[in-house]
Write a protein that holds these residues in place. Structure first.
Motif, PDB file in Angstrom:
ATOM      1  N   TYR A 161       0.845  -1.190   0.000  1.00 12.86           N
ATOM      2  CA  TYR A 161       0.000   0.000   0.000  1.00 12.86           C
ATOM      3  C   TYR A 161       0.886   1.247   0.000  1.00 12.86           C
ATOM      4  O   TYR A 161       1.928   1.285   0.661  1.00 12.86           O
ATOM      5  CB  TYR A 161      -0.919   0.016   1.225  1.00 12.86           C
ATOM      6  CG  TYR A 161      -1.812  -1.196   1.309  1.00 12.86           C
ATOM      7  CD1 TYR A 161      -3.103  -1.157   0.814  1.00 12.86           C
ATOM      8  CD2 TYR A 161      -1.337  -2.380   1.862  1.00 12.86           C
ATOM      9  CE1 TYR A 161      -3.923  -2.276   0.879  1.00 12.86           C
ATOM     10  CE2 TYR A 161      -2.152  -3.509   1.931  1.00 12.86           C
ATOM     11  CZ  TYR A 161      -3.441  -3.449   1.437  1.00 12.86           C
ATOM     12  OH  TYR A 161      -4.240  -4.571   1.492  1.00 12.86           O
ATOM     13  N   ILE A 162       0.466   2.272  -0.727  1.00 11.71           N
ATOM     14  CA  ILE A 162       1.199   3.534  -0.782  1.00 11.71           C
ATOM     15  C   ILE A 162       0.254   4.671  -0.437  1.00 11.71           C
ATOM     16  O   ILE A 162      -0.971   4.567  -0.629  1.00 11.71           O
ATOM     17  CB  ILE A 162       1.821   3.773  -2.177  1.00 11.71           C
ATOM     18  CG1 ILE A 162       0.750   3.648  -3.281  1.00 11.71           C
ATOM     19  CG2 ILE A 162       2.988   2.817  -2.425  1.00 11.71           C
ATOM     20  CD1 ILE A 162       1.260   3.964  -4.679  1.00 11.71           C
ATOM     21  N   SER A 163       0.810   5.776   0.062  1.00  8.23           N
ATOM     22  CA  SER A 163      -0.019   6.914   0.471  1.00  8.23           C
ATOM     23  C   SER A 163      -0.104   7.990  -0.607  1.00  8.23           C
ATOM     24  O   SER A 163      -0.822   8.972  -0.441  1.00  8.23           O
ATOM     25  CB  SER A 163       0.536   7.525   1.756  1.00  8.23           C
ATOM     26  OG  SER A 163       1.837   8.048   1.541  1.00  8.23           O
ATOM     27  N   GLY A 164       0.624   7.817  -1.694  1.00 12.24           N
ATOM     28  CA  GLY A 164       0.603   8.791  -2.789  1.00 12.24           C
ATOM     29  C   GLY A 164       1.357   8.249  -3.977  1.00 12.24           C
ATOM     30  O   GLY A 164       1.969   7.171  -3.914  1.00 12.24           O
ATOM     31  N   ASP A 165       1.329   8.988  -5.091  1.00 18.34           N
ATOM     32  CA  ASP A 165       2.051   8.564  -6.288  1.00 18.34           C
ATOM     33  C   ASP A 165       3.543   8.426  -5.987  1.00 18.34           C
ATOM     34  O   ASP A 165       4.149   9.316  -5.376  1.00 18.34           O
ATOM     35  CB  ASP A 165       1.874   9.574  -7.414  1.00 18.34           C
ATOM     36  CG  ASP A 165       0.470   9.560  -8.007  1.00 18.34           C
ATOM     37  OD1 ASP A 165      -0.308   8.644  -7.656  1.00 18.34           O
ATOM     38  OD2 ASP A 165       0.156  10.462  -8.797  1.00 18.34           O
ATOM     39  N   VAL A 166       4.127   7.337  -6.441  1.00 16.29           N
ATOM     40  CA  VAL A 166       5.571   7.132  -6.335  1.00 16.29           C
ATOM     41  C   VAL A 166       6.122   7.269  -7.753  1.00 16.29           C
ATOM     42  O   VAL A 166       6.124   6.320  -8.527  1.00 16.29           O
ATOM     43  CB  VAL A 166       5.916   5.760  -5.730  1.00 16.29           C
ATOM     44  CG1 VAL A 166       7.425   5.639  -5.520  1.00 16.29           C
ATOM     45  CG2 VAL A 166       5.176   5.554  -4.414  1.00 16.29           C
TER      46      VAL A 166
END
Length: 600
Positions: A398-403
Motif C-alpha cells: 500500500y502507498i499513500s501517494g504517487d511514487v
C-alpha cells in the motif's frame, strides 16, 4: 522539359523544400495539375500507371508490450498549441492504435507499416508474464509488415528472440493456451547483429516490400552499444557491428538487386529541442532541432537510403538531417508505448525506382482514446488478462501517494534501492548499501490506479510494470575506492554525455555538482554512508541487480566485485518490502528524494 519529369507536390504537411516566388509556385501548380495522382489514359482509353506513386509509410517504435493504455505520464503526450502554449493528451493502447492505423490506411492502396525496435521487453504483466507472446499476437493483428530489432529484443537472449520470430511453445513453461504460438507474421531485421562464430546476421538483414511494380527495401539495425545495456547472458555469442557501416553495406546489396528505394529502421535515436510531439524542428530559428547519436548516424548513412525510422530514446520528432551528399532526408521517431505513430508519404518514381526526396512528407499522429476500440484487440487483451488475473490482481502493498519514476533521483528508484538493501540485509547482515540503475525503473506506482482495486493498493501487476526484467538481487564486496569510482562512472566515461544516476539506498548521500564536468561532478568529499565518510581501503558489501553486477550501463567497476551471493529476483524483493512494511491503515509514503544534493 515535359511535365512528367517532376513529382506532384502536396500542401498542408511538412515537405523537404518550399518553392520560392510566384513563378515557382505557378510552376508547381501546373505540374500538380499535369500529373494525375495514380494513372492516365492513352488515346485508346487504356489506363496506365503514372510515373509517380505515393506510398504511405506508417511507423512506430518502442512499444514495450504496452497493450493496455499506459498510466500516468507514460500514457500522455505533449502537444504544442498555435499560441505557443502546450497541453497534454491521453494516448496509447493497442485497441486505439489498431483503430488509428486502420483509419489511416483507408484510401491508401500502397501502404506499409514498419517499426523501429523494442516491440517487446520491459513489458507490463499482461505481456511480460507470457514472454511477450501477447504482444507478437497483437502486432500480427495490427498488420505490422517489418521491424528492426531493438536492445530489449535481447533481454531473454537469442533463442527466445528466434522463438518470437518463428513460433513454438516456451522451452520451460510450455504453451500458455490450447493453441501453439505461431510467432511473428512479420520479419525481425537484425543486419548488424552477427553470430560470433559464423559472422553472419542472426536474422534477416533486410526485407523488400513489393506491390505491382513498386518495391521498397528495409534495412534493420539496433544500436551498436546494445551489449552495454543488456545482460551479458542476453547477448552471449553475439557481435554488434557499427550501424552506419552495416546500413551502407546492405544498401549497396539492395541496389545491386535493383532496389533503389530504401528505408533504414534504426533502433537508436535523438533528443528533440522540445518535448512537444508536433514541434517543428526544421522551423527557421529552431536551432538544432534534434541532437544525440542519431544525428551522426543520419549524416553518414549513404544517400541511397531515403528515410530513417528511429527509436530507443522514447522521444518524438520529425526532422530533416542532410545526408552525406548534402540533401535533406527525413528522420522520424514516434515516442514510445504506442502513444504516437508517424505517417510518412514516400513518392516513388517508377522511372528511376527511387524515392523523389523533394516530395517526402511526414508527421507524428496521436493515438487518441476518443476513437472506437478495435474489437479484436479488446478480445485479445481480455483473453490474456483472464490468464494473468490470478497473479496480477494480488495485492503486494500500500502507498499513500504517487511514487513517481521521473527526476535525477526518483521516489521509485529510491524505493527500489531501499527494498534491495532490506533484502540484502536479510540475505547477509553485513550488507552496507544498495544501488539501483535508473534504466531498470520502468514506471512509477500510481495511487489512484485504474480498475477496482481501490486507491493506494499496489498489485503484483503494477509491481511487474515497474520491474519487469527478472534480474536477481546480487551481493558483492567492493573496496571503498571502488564504490567511489562507481559513483563517478555515473557522469564519466561511457556516461559522460548522458549521465546515468544510480538510485541510492537511504543511508548513502552525496552531492552532484552539475556546474562541473566529467567525474568531478560527483563531489568526493560529500559522499557519506550512515553519516560517515567512505574509507577507500575498507571493504563494503553492496546490493545491486544482476545487470549492474555484470557491469551494465557503463558501470564497469560494479562488474569487478568479489564474494558474489545471488539472491531472489528484484520484483520479489520489492514485493516483500512492500508487504512487510505497509498496510491499508499504514501505507508507505513516497521517499523524499533527498539523498543526492544537486548543485546547478
Amino acid at each position: 522539359m515535359p511535365a512528367t519529369s517532376h513529382p506532384p507536390r502536396r500542401t498542408g504537411r511538412r515537405t523537404y523544400a518550399a518553392l520560392a516566388g510566384t513563378a515557382a509556385l505557378a510552376t508547381a501548380a501546373a505540374l500538380a495539375a499535369a500529373l494525375p495522382a495514380q494513372a492516365h489514359a492513352d488515346k485508346g482509353g487504356h489506363r496506365h500507371p503514372s510515373r509517380y506513386q505515393d506510398v504511405q509509410l506508417l511507423s512506430f517504435n518502442d512499444l514495450h508490450g504496452n497493450l493496455e493504455p499506459p498510466s500516468g505520464s507514460s500514457g500522455r503526450v505533449t502537444e504544442l498549441q498555435p499560441d505557443g502554449t502546450t497541453k497534454t493528451i491521453d494516448a496509447g493502447g493497442v485497441e486505439y492504435l489498431a483503430t488509428h492505423l486502420r483509419q489511416a490506411r483507408a484510401g491508401h492502396p500502397y501502404s506499409i507499416t514498419a517499426a523501429g525496435g523494442d516491440m517487446v521487453g520491459a513489458s507490463p504483466l499482461i505481456s511480460g508474464l507470457f514472454h511477450d507472446e501477447p504482444t507478437i499476437e497483437a502486432l500480427n493483428g495490427l498488420k505490422l509488415d517489418v521491424t528492426s530489432v531493438g536492445n530489449h529484443e535481447f533481454d531473454e537472449g537469442r533463442a527466445e528472440l528466434t522463438r518470437l520470430q518463428n513460433g513454438g511453445c516456451h522451452p520451460t513453461e510450455g504453451c500458455y493456451t490450447d493453441k501453439k504460438f505461431k510467432g511473428a507474421n512479420f520479419p525481425y531485421l537484425a543486419a548488424n547483429v552477427l553470430d560470433e562464430k559464423t559472422k553472419k546476421p542472426i536474422l534477416e538483414p533486410y526485407w523488400v516490400w513489393k506491390k505491382k511494380d513498386v518495391k521498397i527495401g528495409f534495412i534493420g539495425v539496433t544500436l551498436e552499444g546494445t551489449p552495454g545495456i543488456v545482460s551479458a547472458d542476453g547477448v552471449k555469442g553475439l557481435v554488434f557491428k557499427d550501424e552506419v557501416e552495416t546500413i551502407n553495406k546492405y544498401a549497396k546489396e539492395l541496389q545491386r538487386q535493383g532496389v533503389q528505394s530504401i528505408v533504414a529502421l534504426i533502433h537508436e535515436g535523438g533528443f528533440p529541442a522540445s518535448a512537444a510531439y508536433n514541434y517543428d524542428c526544421d522551423a527557421p530559428g529552431a536551432g538544432a532541432g534534434v541532437s544525440g547519436p542519431i544525428v551522426d548516424i543520419a549524416k553518414n548513412v549513404t544517400p541511397a537510403v531515403d528515410a530513417l525510422v528511429t527509436g530507443h530514446t522514447h522521444n518524438a520528432y520529425v526532422c530533416t538531417i542532410d545526408d552525406p551528399a548534402g540533401r535533406p532526408r527525413m528522420v522520424t521517431s514516434a515516442s514510445s508505448f504506442g502513444r504516437l505513430y508517424t505517417d510518412t508519404t514516400l513518392t516513388y518514381d517508377r522511372r528511376t525506382g527511387d524515392i523523389a526526396r523533394t516530395a517526402v512528407e511526414s508527421a507524428n499522429r496521436v493515438v487518441t482514446r476518443d476513437v472506437p476500440k478495435a474489437p479484436d484487440m479488446t478480445q485479445l487483451i481480455s483473453r490474456w488478462n483472464t490468464l494473468a488475473a490470478p497473479i496480477g490482481n494480488r495485492a503486494i502493498g500500500y502507498i499513500s501517494g504517487d511514487v513517481n519514476s521521473t527526476g535525477t533521483e526518483s521516489p521509485m528508484g529510491d524505493l527500489i534501492a531501499d527494498a534491495q538493501f532490506a533484502y540484502g540485509k536479510e540475505l547477509d547482515p553485513e550488507t552496507d548499501l544498495a544501488l539501483m540503475n535508473p534504466g531498470g525503473v520502468r514506471a512509477g506506482l500510481t495511487y489512484k490506479a485504474s480498475g477496482a482495486e481501490g486507491d493506494g493498493v499496489v498489485t503484483y501487476a503494477e509491481g511487474f510494470t515497474v520491474q519487469p526484467f527478472a534480474n536477481t538481487v546480487n551481493l558483492q564486496d567492493f573496496t571503498g575506492a571502488q564504490v567511489i569510482q562507481a559513483l563517478k562512472e555515473q557522469v564519466s566515461g561511457a556516461n559522460e554525455a548522458a549521465p546515468k544516476i544510480l538510485q541510492p539506498s537511504a543511508n548513502l548521500t552525496y552531492t552532484l555538482d552539475l556546474t562541473k564536468s566529467g567525474a568531478d561532478r560527483v563531489v568526493t568529499d560529500s559522499i557519506r554512508l550512515n553519516g560517515a565518510a567512505i574509507d577507500p581501503a575498507a571493504t563494503y558489501r553492496v546490493a545491486t541487480n544482476s545487470f549492474l553486477a555484470g557491469g551494465g550501463d557503463g558501470f564497469t567497476t560494479l562488474g569487478l566485485g568479489s564474494n558474489d551471493l545471488v539472491g531472489t529476483d528484484d520484483l520479489s524483493a520489492l514485493a516483500q518490502y512492500l508487504t512487510a512494511g505497509s498496510s491499508a491503515t499504514d501505507p508507505i509514503a513516497p521517499p523524499a528524494t533527498n539523498r543526492i544534493t544537486i548543485v546547478q
